[in-house]
Design a protein around this motif. Structure first.
Motif, PDB file in Angstrom:
ATOM      1  N   GLY A 183       5.401   4.286   2.980  1.00 46.20           N
ATOM      2  CA  GLY A 183       5.317   4.229   1.519  1.00 46.20           C
ATOM      3  C   GLY A 183       6.662   3.925   0.874  1.00 46.20           C
ATOM      4  N   HIS A 184       7.719   4.543   1.375  1.00 44.09           N
ATOM      5  CA  HIS A 184       9.060   4.293   0.834  1.00 44.09           C
ATOM      6  C   HIS A 184       9.470   2.829   1.037  1.00 44.09           C
ATOM      7  N   ILE A 185       9.193   2.291   2.216  1.00 45.55           N
ATOM      8  CA  ILE A 185       9.543   0.891   2.469  1.00 45.55           C
ATOM      9  C   ILE A 185       8.759  -0.034   1.543  1.00 45.55           C
ATOM     10  N   LEU A 186       7.459   0.228   1.411  1.00 46.59           N
ATOM     11  CA  LEU A 186       6.633  -0.596   0.532  1.00 46.59           C
ATOM     12  C   LEU A 186       7.111  -0.483  -0.925  1.00 46.59           C
ATOM     13  N   ALA A 187       7.498   0.708  -1.336  1.00 51.33           N
ATOM     14  CA  ALA A 187       8.024   0.879  -2.695  1.00 51.33           C
ATOM     15  C   ALA A 187       9.305   0.068  -2.888  1.00 51.33           C
ATOM     16  N   ASP A 188      10.190   0.111  -1.878  1.00 49.31           N
ATOM     17  CA  ASP A 188      11.432  -0.675  -1.939  1.00 49.31           C
ATOM     18  C   ASP A 188      11.155  -2.168  -2.032  1.00 49.31           C
ATOM     19  N   LYS A 189      10.036  -2.596  -1.442  1.00 50.31           N
ATOM     20  CA  LYS A 189       9.650  -4.009  -1.453  1.00 50.31           C
ATOM     21  C   LYS A 189       8.788  -4.347  -2.676  1.00 50.31           C
ATOM     22  N   HIS A 190       8.658  -3.388  -3.589  1.00 52.53           N
ATOM     23  CA  HIS A 190       7.887  -3.566  -4.830  1.00 52.53           C
ATOM     24  C   HIS A 190       6.408  -3.844  -4.551  1.00 52.53           C
ATOM     25  N   GLN A 191       5.903  -3.320  -3.442  1.00 55.27           N
ATOM     26  CA  GLN A 191       4.474  -3.411  -3.115  1.00 55.27           C
ATOM     27  C   GLN A 191       3.836  -2.089  -3.547  1.00 55.27           C
ATOM     28  N   VAL A 192       3.656  -1.967  -4.860  1.00 56.55           N
ATOM     29  CA  VAL A 192       3.283  -0.703  -5.490  1.00 56.55           C
ATOM     30  C   VAL A 192       1.951  -0.166  -4.988  1.00 56.55           C
ATOM     31  N   ASP A 193       0.930  -1.021  -4.905  1.00 59.33           N
ATOM     32  CA  ASP A 193      -0.389  -0.535  -4.482  1.00 59.33           C
ATOM     33  C   ASP A 193      -0.346   0.000  -3.048  1.00 59.33           C
ATOM     34  N   GLY A 194       0.319  -0.733  -2.174  1.00 59.01           N
ATOM     35  CA  GLY A 194       0.443  -0.273  -0.787  1.00 59.01           C
ATOM     36  C   GLY A 194       1.231   1.022  -0.696  1.00 59.01           C
ATOM     37  N   ALA A 195       2.291   1.124  -1.489  1.00 56.80           N
ATOM     38  CA  ALA A 195       3.106   2.347  -1.495  1.00 56.80           C
ATOM     39  C   ALA A 195       2.267   3.534  -1.969  1.00 56.80           C
ATOM     40  N   LYS A 196       1.495   3.336  -3.058  1.00 54.59           N
ATOM     41  CA  LYS A 196       0.640   4.414  -3.560  1.00 54.59           C
ATOM     42  C   LYS A 196      -0.325   4.883  -2.480  1.00 54.59           C
ATOM     43  N   ASP A 197      -0.945   3.933  -1.784  1.00 59.19           N
ATOM     44  CA  ASP A 197      -1.896   4.289  -0.726  1.00 59.19           C
ATOM     45  C   ASP A 197      -1.222   5.115   0.367  1.00 59.19           C
ATOM     46  N   GLU A 198      -0.044   4.681   0.793  1.00 59.58           N
ATOM     47  CA  GLU A 198       0.650   5.394   1.876  1.00 59.58           C
ATOM     48  C   GLU A 198       1.114   6.777   1.428  1.00 59.58           C
ATOM     49  N   PHE A 199       1.627   6.882   0.215  1.00 55.32           N
ATOM     50  CA  PHE A 199       2.036   8.199  -0.287  1.00 55.32           C
ATOM     51  C   PHE A 199       0.828   9.124  -0.400  1.00 55.32           C
ATOM     52  N   ARG A 200      -0.283   8.588  -0.874  1.00 59.54           N
ATOM     53  CA  ARG A 200      -1.504   9.384  -1.003  1.00 59.54           C
ATOM     54  C   ARG A 200      -1.946   9.883   0.383  1.00 59.54           C
ATOM     55  N   ARG A 201      -1.943   8.988   1.368  1.00 62.07           N
ATOM     56  CA  ARG A 201      -2.335   9.397   2.728  1.00 62.07           C
ATOM     57  C   ARG A 201      -1.397  10.475   3.263  1.00 62.07           C
ATOM     58  N   ALA A 202      -0.107  10.271   3.060  1.00 54.54           N
ATOM     59  CA  ALA A 202       0.881  11.233   3.568  1.00 54.54           C
ATOM     60  C   ALA A 202       0.614  12.628   3.022  1.00 54.54           C
ATOM     61  N   VAL A 203       0.384  12.720   1.715  1.00 58.67           N
ATOM     62  CA  VAL A 203       0.191  14.020   1.076  1.00 58.67           C
ATOM     63  C   VAL A 203      -1.174  14.607   1.422  1.00 58.67           C
ATOM     64  N   GLU A 204      -2.175  13.746   1.627  1.00 60.05           N
ATOM     65  CA  GLU A 204      -3.482  14.259   2.064  1.00 60.05           C
ATOM     66  C   GLU A 204      -3.368  14.900   3.440  1.00 60.05           C
ATOM     67  N   ILE A 205      -2.565  14.302   4.295  1.00 60.30           N
ATOM     68  CA  ILE A 205      -2.375  14.817   5.652  1.00 60.30           C
ATOM     69  C   ILE A 205      -1.514  16.081   5.632  1.00 60.30           C
ATOM     70  N   ASP A 206      -0.440  16.033   4.850  1.00 62.32           N
ATOM     71  CA  ASP A 206       0.496  17.154   4.804  1.00 62.32           C
ATOM     72  C   ASP A 206       0.966  17.355   3.360  1.00 62.32           C
ATOM     73  N   PRO A 207       0.339  18.273   2.644  1.00 58.77           N
ATOM     74  CA  PRO A 207       0.696  18.497   1.238  1.00 58.77           C
ATOM     75  C   PRO A 207       2.169  18.847   1.013  1.00 58.77           C
ATOM     76  N   SER A 208       2.844  19.358   2.016  1.00 61.78           N
ATOM     77  CA  SER A 208       4.263  19.697   1.839  1.00 61.78           C
ATOM     78  C   SER A 208       5.125  18.447   1.663  1.00 61.78           C
ATOM     79  N   LEU A 209       4.576  17.272   1.956  1.00 60.48           N
ATOM     80  CA  LEU A 209       5.335  16.030   1.788  1.00 60.48           C
ATOM     81  C   LEU A 209       5.375  15.570   0.328  1.00 60.48           C
ATOM     82  N   ARG A 210       4.583  16.212  -0.523  1.00 61.14           N
ATOM     83  CA  ARG A 210       4.518  15.814  -1.936  1.00 61.14           C
ATOM     84  C   ARG A 210       5.905  15.728  -2.565  1.00 61.14           C
TER      85      ARG A 210
END
Length: 159
Positions: A108-135
């Motif tokens: 998600g961080h890499i996609l955000a750096d590349k301005h791929q906002v939708d992909g970054a949102k998806d990856e951040f959402r998955r990360a937090v769904e898997i491990d809420p402490s990553l929020r």
């Protein structure tokens, strides 16, 4: 037995040089020991010897192309200088373990750096769904795209 010795050298005595020597002894006996190669990479990465770390991770991955720890650490190592290669490695981590929350987070961080906002949102959402402490590791501008209801359902999940 030598692996245990090397791990003790690191964990108990904080002797990375001694551990490196022990891992090299292991590799003389068994050049295909992915754990020894991986741990040499970790030591080199901690000592900011990036090319040595990358070489060690690559050797571990030649032995086991799906070795998740080596894939992940090499991705983190390459993220600043070779984000596309890091993305590929993180995708391989996720292919091996779809519940690798930190891999989704870093992707998600890499996609955000590349301005791929939708992909970054998806990856951040998955990360937090898997491990809420990553929020707390999700950039503030993406916090609103992580639905609170999806994280509370997964609160017991790890990694």
């Amino acid at each position: 037995m030598l692996l245990q010795t090397a791990m003790l050298q690191i964990e108990k005595f904080h002797d990375s040089q001694g551990a490196s020597r022990t891992y090299r002894r292991i590799l003389k006996l068994d050049p295909h020991n992915k754990v020894a190669w991986y741990n040499l990479g970790v030591i080199a990465q901690q000592d900011d010897r990036k090319s040595d770390a990358r070489e060690a991770y690559e050797k571990a991955l030649k032995i086991d192309p799906q070795y998740e720890s080596a894939l992940f650490n090499e991705a983190i190592l390459l993220r600043p200088s070779e984000p596309d290669r890091a993305m590929g490695l993180l995708k391989r981590v996720i292919a091996v373990d779809p519940k690798a929350g930190t891999a989704h987070l870093n992707l998600g961080h890499i996609l955000a750096d590349k301005h791929q906002v939708d992909g970054a949102k998806d990856e951040f959402r998955r990360a937090v769904e898997i491990d809420p402490s990553l929020r707390s590791s999700v950039p503030e501008r993406f916090q609103g795209s992580i639905s609170p209801s999806s994280t509370s359902d997964q609160a017991g999940s790890t990694r």
